[in-house]
Write an enzyme that holds these catalytic residues in place. Sequence first.
Site, mmCIF file in Angstrom:
data_model
loop_
_atom_site.group_PDB
_atom_site.id
_atom_site.type_symbol
_atom_site.label_atom_id
_atom_site.label_comp_id
_atom_site.label_asym_id
_atom_site.label_seq_id
_atom_site.Cartn_x
_atom_site.Cartn_y
_atom_site.Cartn_z
ATOM 1 N N GLY A 24 43.485 -12.431 -33.775
ATOM 2 C CA GLY A 24 44.897 -12.831 -34.897
ATOM 3 C C GLY A 24 45.918 -13.325 -34.013
ATOM 4 C CD GLU A 73 35.484 -10.030 -33.127
ATOM 5 O OE1 GLU A 73 35.896 -11.457 -33.010
ATOM 6 O OE2 GLU A 73 36.088 -9.279 -33.044
ATOM 7 C CD GLU A 81 41.280 -6.436 -37.213
ATOM 8 O OE1 GLU A 81 40.645 -6.888 -37.999
ATOM 9 O OE2 GLU A 81 41.856 -7.864 -36.281
ATOM 10 C CG HIS A 94 36.563 -6.654 -35.639
ATOM 11 N ND1 HIS A 94 38.007 -5.943 -35.900
ATOM 12 C CD2 HIS A 94 36.196 -7.588 -35.218
ATOM 13 C CE1 HIS A 94 38.671 -7.270 -35.354
ATOM 14 N NE2 HIS A 94 37.690 -8.272 -35.288
ATOM 15 C CE LYS A 154 39.535 -10.040 -38.686
ATOM 16 N NZ LYS A 154 40.783 -10.134 -37.779
ATOM 17 C CB SER A 214 43.262 -17.849 -31.700
ATOM 18 O OG SER A 214 44.102 -15.940 -32.014
ATOM 19 C CG ASN A 218 35.736 -9.988 -39.546
ATOM 20 O OD1 ASN A 218 36.018 -9.790 -40.322
ATOM 21 N ND2 ASN A 218 36.297 -9.348 -38.555
HETATM 22 P P1 PGA Z 1 40.387 -14.085 -35.555
HETATM 23 O O1 PGA Z 1 40.114 -13.016 -35.729
HETATM 24 O O2 PGA Z 1 39.997 -15.271 -35.235
HETATM 25 O O3 PGA Z 1 41.525 -14.312 -36.487
HETATM 26 O O4 PGA Z 1 41.142 -14.388 -33.955
HETATM 27 C C1 PGA Z 1 38.945 -12.385 -35.156
HETATM 28 C C2 PGA Z 1 37.726 -11.529 -35.464
HETATM 29 O O5 PGA Z 1 39.010 -10.822 -35.186
HETATM 30 O O6 PGA Z 1 36.831 -11.465 -35.272
#
Ligand code: PGA
Length: 251
Positions: free
Chosen positions: A176, A170, A100, A98, A14, A213, A12
């Site tokens: 992140g 997640e 976010e 997601h 983003k 992560s 992803n």
């Molecule tokens: P990350 O994000 O690997 O940077 O923690 C995962 C995601 O949001 O799908």
Amino acid sequence: MTKALTPLIAGNWKMNKTVPEARALAREIRQGLSPSRGVEVAVAPPYTALAAVADEIAGSPIKLAAQEVFWEKQGAYTGAISPLMLTDVGCHYVIIGHSERRQYFGETDETVNRKVKAALEAGLFPIVCVGETLEQREQGRTFAVVEKQIRQGLAALAPGQGERLVIAYEPVWAIGTGKTATPDQAQEVHKLIRGLLPEVAGAADLRILYGGSVTPDNAGELMGQPDINGALVGGASLKAASFLGIINAAG
Ligand code: PGA
């Protein structure tokens, strides 16, 4: 039984990568992919780079994913992208719900459900994201939160459609942040989700990805859990070396 599923590693990207950067990254991933590892690979560039990345990965086993979709087919919805537009540009998968999107763009379990249905109807394969916040985990509400997201996000699907879903667990506190869920913490939630799927989606054997992560160093151990069938990768998918490292750890 569930380990017979082909693992899926999805990147992803983003809100990252201009078109030339996206092309370069897609090319590097394509070139670095070792054949027949038994791992499926997908990349989710921003909308602006979907067509260019589709072009770069054409003829390769890499699948194209979008990060978001609206439920209407067409019309006066400024800024929105329909399921048909995504299939038209070559998308196979679409990420829906997601954290976010939930946090910054008002996504709810209800809007997730509408999007999942519209995406399925258009022939897309949704990657539906669920996960608890740190506060919810500390209050001991992880299972209740995830169960509600699964039940409401996947409510009332047409018969047979549930088989085309991928679920991504997640934990919001792991996205992140560099704080990965331990394999045991992830596995217990994956198991909960697995148990809900026959009733909610009419299918038990769906892939359930872990996200939050994931790195080449922790991917192997996570993927070794019985109900973890791949990863949704954010930060580590922005560089070919780390993304390929995760793919290799999964195969
Ligand atoms: P990350 O994000 O690997 O940077 O923690 C995962 C995601 O949001 O799908």
